[in-house]
Design a protein around this motif. Structure first.
Motif, PDB file in Angstrom:
ATOM      1  N   UNK A  65       0.801  -1.215   0.000  1.00 37.25           N
ATOM      2  CA  UNK A  65       0.000   0.000   0.000  1.00 37.25           C
ATOM      3  C   UNK A  65       0.834   1.265   0.000  1.00 37.25           C
ATOM      4  N   UNK A  66       2.123   1.179   0.381  1.00 35.67           N
ATOM      5  CA  UNK A  66       2.969   2.376   0.383  1.00 35.67           C
ATOM      6  C   UNK A  66       3.248   2.877  -1.021  1.00 35.67           C
ATOM      7  N   UNK A  67       3.026   2.045  -2.025  1.00 33.46           N
ATOM      8  CA  UNK A  67       3.169   2.527  -3.409  1.00 33.46           C
ATOM      9  C   UNK A  67       2.214   3.672  -3.680  1.00 33.46           C
ATOM     10  N   UNK A  68       1.080   3.716  -2.966  1.00 30.23           N
ATOM     11  CA  UNK A  68       0.076   4.746  -3.226  1.00 30.23           C
ATOM     12  C   UNK A  68       0.524   6.129  -2.771  1.00 30.23           C
ATOM     13  N   UNK A  69       1.627   6.216  -2.024  1.00 26.43           N
ATOM     14  CA  UNK A  69       2.150   7.532  -1.640  1.00 26.43           C
ATOM     15  C   UNK A  69       2.436   8.368  -2.880  1.00 26.43           C
TER      16      UNK A  69
END
Length: 367
Positions: free
Chosen positions: A128-132
């Motif tokens: 989910x950190x890709x969504x940063x």
């Protein structure tokens, strides 16, 4: 790895892994002259930041953004804008044993099947950190849209079995509870439901709704580059999204032509309008001037503490209990991600629309 670039004119490329040095995005195609600061972007990143309530992962990250290029003296220069957020609170040891098996509901198996290799620390590019990067770029897109009088409101429509009562809708309430719900009573019931999920070492899914107002008619194209088709691709590219519907969505399948059609009428100023909005603001793939309304179905967090069955890389069936820090629900943090992807898509289509008529070009170049 292909597939990390999104958009045609307003184009973004996200990069980085959950437990790497950092994550970020390069934004290309942003017009010059847009006032932009790190504070403008940070407001959006703070909405998806972990560790803000008991319903999010306890991973503590500042998620502080740095602008590396594309801004000079407070304004965009028209050149690529590079943004970075450095990771500071990785605990890769929590994921060490994951290297030997496939977590249910995750991309572990499919990554191995495609690449023969995967970064098992927190999911790597599937984290989910890709969504940063998406949210940081989306903040820029939202600022462009705001300048044009186009505004996006996104919120949690439901969590598990608890849905918002739209008769109690309150825009201000969205920021007043940890679940981003516009209905205080529903937020309290949803919080109680999530407490039960947590006590049972389980998780929940939900629905995010997005409303785009101020859209002029005629944005989008009638065949492959439809507004609704592009929004669907944008939203479904978010890792946890399993469903997309616009307007009445799947309810349209049980309607009739008479009940589903939106009657046209004239406003007081003589402009064309609609009496209803079953279509969700899109007709024939193009915006019709009404609010664009769509919903995204978010799956339950796959990382749960309960015992689950899986298979390891040795080809054995085993029982596992996943360790690490995980959200019992993704929905509240996904709200700003959905908003960002919608903003990116609309901004790209607005820029593409500049070539739709000769009169548009004549206005730009003062012919």
């Amino acid at each position: 790895m292909a597939g990390s670039t999104f958009g045609n004119i307003f184009k973004i490329t996200t990069w980085g892994e959950s437990h790497g040095k950092g994550v970020g995005v390069v934004v290309d195609g942003c017009p010059a002259g847009l006032p932009l600061s790190e504070a403008d972007i940070q407001v959006y990143l703070d909405r998806r930041k972990p560790g803000q309530s008991k319903f999010t992962t306890p991973r503590k990250e500042d998620d502080a953004v740095e602008i590396l290029s594309g801004v000079f003296e407070g304004k965009t220069t028209g050149t690529p804008i590079s943004l970075v957020v450095f990771n500071k609170n990785q605990q890769s040891r929590d994921y060490s044993e994951i290297a030997s098996y496939y977590r249910p509901g995750h991309a572990d198996y499919t990554f191995d099947a495609k690449y023969g290799f995967r970064d098992y620390r927190g999911g790597g590019r599937s984290s989910g950190r890709e969504t940063i990067g998406r949210v940081a770029a989306g903040a820029i897109a939202c600022k462009i849209l705001d300048t044009l009088g186009i505004h996006i409101l996104t919120y949690t429509r439901s969590i598990g079995p608890v849905a918002v009562d739209m008769s109690r809708f309150s825009k201000d309430e969205i920021k007043n509870n940890a679940l981003a719900m516009p209905d205080k009573d529903a937020a309290e019931k949803a919080a109680s439901y999530l407490e039960t999920c947590i006590s049972e070492q389980n998780s929940s899914g939900g629905v995010v709704e997005c409303v785009i107002t101020g859209m002029p008619a005629g944005i989008g194209d009638p065949v492959f580059e439809k507004l609704d088709a592009n929004l669907a691709k944008a939203i479904l590219s978010i890792g946890a999204v399993k469903g997309f519907e616009i307007g009445d969505g799947f309810d349209a399948a049980t309607a009739t032509g008479l009940s589903n059609n939106d009657a046209f009428c004239l406003d007081a100023d003589g402009s064309v309008s609609k009496k209803t909005n079953h279509a969700g603001g899109v007709l024939g793939g193009m915006s019709d001037g009404s609010p664009v309304i769509f919903r995204a179905a978010i799956k339950p967090t796959p990382s749960i503490a309960s015992t689950q069955q899986t298979v390891n890389k040795a080809g054995e069936e085993i029982q596992i209990q996943i360790k690490g820090r995980h959200d019992p629900i993704i929905v509240p943090r996904a709200v700003v991600v959905v908003e960002s992807m919608a903003a990116l898509m609309v901004t790209d289509l607005l820029l593409s629309n500049l070539g739709a008529r000769m009169e548009y070009l004549e206005k730009i170049y003062n012919v």
